[in-house]
Scaffold this active site. Sequence first.
Site, PDB file in Angstrom:
ATOM      1  N   PHE A   1     -23.459 -17.840  -2.702  1.00  0.00           N
ATOM      2  CA  PHE A   1     -24.736 -17.702  -3.406  1.00  0.00           C
ATOM      3  C   PHE A   1     -24.579 -17.183  -4.825  1.00  0.00           C
ATOM      4  CE2 PHE A   1     -26.841 -18.198   0.769  1.00  0.00           C
ATOM      5  CZ  PHE A   1     -27.662 -19.244   0.393  1.00  0.00           C
ATOM      6  N   ASP A   2     -23.398 -16.726  -5.178  1.00  0.00           N
ATOM      7  CA  ASP A   2     -23.211 -16.244  -6.545  1.00  0.00           C
ATOM      8  C   ASP A   2     -23.590 -17.294  -7.577  1.00  0.00           C
ATOM      9  OD1 ASP A   2     -22.391 -13.552  -6.515  1.00  0.00           O
ATOM     10  OD2 ASP A   2     -20.416 -14.130  -5.787  1.00  0.00           O
TER      11      ASP A   2
END
Lengths: 422, 444
Positions: free
Chosen positions: B173-174
């Site tokens: 998700f970064d």
Amino acid sequence: MFFSGLISTSGMVGSSMATPFGNYRIIDLSQGAPGAFCTKYFADYGADVVKVEPPRVGDETRRTGPFFHDDPHPEKSLLFLYLNCNKRGVTLEVGSPSGQELLRELLGKADVLVESAQPGYLQSIGLGYEELERLNPRLVVTSITPFGQSGPHRGYQGNDLVYYAMSGLMYTSGAYDREPLKHGHPQSLYMGGITAAYATAAALYAREADGRGQHVDLSLAEATAAHHYTAISRYSYAGLIERRAPKVEGGSFKGAGFEGIVPAADGYIGPSTQQGRQRGTLAEFAALTGHPEIDAPQFATPQQRQERAAEFDALVLPLLRQMKKYDFFDAAMADGWVAGVVQTQEDLARCPTLHERGYFAEVDHPVMGKLMFPGELFRLPGAPWSLRRPAPLLGQHNGEIFCGELGYTRDDLVLLRQQGTI
Amino acid sequence: MNGPLEGIRIIDSTTMVAMPTALHLMGDMGAEVIKVDSHTLYRGEGSLFPDGKPGPRYWDQDASFNALQRSKLGVTLNLRAQEAVEVFKDLVRVSDVLVENNRAGAMDRLGLGWEDLRRVKPDLVYLSNTGFGYTGPWRSYAGIGRMFELTCGLSQFTGYPDEGPCRVGAAFFDLHVGWTAIFALLAALEHRNQTGQGQWIDFSMYQIGVATMGDALLDFIANGRNGARMGNTHPYYAPHGVYPCKGDDQWVAIAVETDQQWEALVQAMGSPPWAQDDRFADALSRWKHREELDRFIAQWTASYVHTELMGLLQALGVPAGAVYNAREELLDPHLKERGFFEKVAHHPEAEIGTRVYVGRPWRMSRTPAFIRRPAPMLGEHNELILGDLLGRSEEDLAELYDLGVLGKEPANQQPPGRGQSVERQIEQGTVAAYDPDYKKLLGI
């Protein structure tokens, strides 16, 4: 509605405040989730997005589940609902000359076109970027395709699984001795959508300098491949090829060094070795779980834990399995660890953090009725998000847009409908 | 040529992955991004150095740091010193955007919170990225990308159907959160251009990650359904999976979505008798008998090279992709032709040479983006930013160096060890292989 607990609405009311993209008209000709997720961002922050769908069948996400009450009705796709609130909708047959004329008229006044046709198709019907630039030099055209507009694979067929395979992400995901694994929810489509959204916003920013649009050529396979950057660095810095989980003799690859996802009493948790930016010690972890016996000297370092993984797992996993998932998560996080808890959709729908932050709104859909709706992505205090309208019914705004804005008559509309153009 | 974001100046007071990614991409697009570092803080993960050998300037050689901080200028400001806070405010006065990712409240304690800085620069766009946002019961919790897979709901779908959830080999998700931050910043700049107002954005990684699960969340809200592990299967298409190919750990993904594609696949397989069976006659029966179908297909794929099979199937219109490893990705002719990877020559003093980095998943026809410069060496642009931009004199700078506000070498030098040998890493299975001639293969 099945789930009627906990509704905190951020409001269904239109906002009179300035919205950042309120001056923009976006024509979304794309099919499927990526383009719709892209234009959702603009619609949610004020843009007038017109979703253009093929007559009769509509967008492919109308035929994609999940469906409201498991009824596969064209107006009951929850995926379509999620992606298309705050947009208006028209139908138009791109393959027909009168459909193309309608599209040209729409694009003459628009700021952005988002499309996902096979590379070359729009050129073949006289709507390639060069023609569109002549029609409207201010237009930003964002093309979202599996492999982009150029290169030997531009004609390849793509989908979520293929993107995961060719991005390298699958090769590094899963168990050591099993097949490579992809994410279980079509994430590549969402990744493509947000990439298209920021690139389109950047092209609009560039337009402010000289009033000229441009062509943004996006590859969904590359949007997934961008996530593989650490493995790329590893090769580019040292010639090393990363692979899936390390081999762990006799132990569970998931438990090794407690870096994996492991069972708790009522679900799964992700324990962690990190406290803030530092590694926590095993003694501190043992204290956190209330089981001092975990702090045994033979497991003191991560290397020792990996080398004796089976033994370590045999000690630790049964103890963690006795803990409730949120008990572990809250204790760890309150103590400064960086842990995870595997949340189900039910957990998310009830999550006090999401409710307190006003994430959920209520949508009132003409066919599905009232439904709790996952709403605000992030808050711009100067221009808050609002749910202005539910997702459009198929062709709902044909009259409003073709007659009201493009000057067609009601008679024209009836003809176009009967001729299959709209 | 100018990039699309020419003229925007951004202060990058961030760590980890999500926000550094957002800002290096904005740097690629022509924004002037000033990375604020400190010579008193640990820099990078220290995990990977050129050829595994940390050099004299090891602090400038970390592969992750260099991938994440490209296209930025770098200054060192030790914000524990009041003088540094003043310099920071001077920098804010001449900037458009500030992004930070400290724990909620930390910037306020430094006197650099929104209430402080809006007085200095009323039209500032200020984004604070935290794990769970500034409000709500989890506001004090720290978040990192690889844990959001679990917390945002993705892990419950991810894994082999006969096992528990499984992690995916990237901090997933970064990048999504970073990309969303670019959109949010551009929206806020648009708002500023229309109204003259800045604003503070309370960015929550958790909330933004959950937004990729919207349809699944609605499935629970409307139908009371929770998801389960799917492996590589599809909810309604078959065949859909990865199949073994010739060689060790070689696979091809095949995902059939239409009858036409199925017929093309059957043709590619040489129309074997089993494929004419009623069990595989239409989409519904193929999906119901998908496990048997997978066994038949796996027997056929096993004698092919994965890339050859991909080409053969794609030529017939069947969605197929070789499961690439990093080398195969880097050498893929398609990605090469599209310039997806970029070579970056580092400063000779850093002793890194030229390395290859991931570019961007898009091309712009008129305002191209590209990696503008390698990641800055520690304090590399102190003189440029404090002197040329902020007008500090040489004497001022000398004093700031003396006071330990500025620095070009780490205050506490802890040269890293060599790490495990390649042989040991291969034996443990943490890496699949080592190519001694990788530089030649990459042309660097």
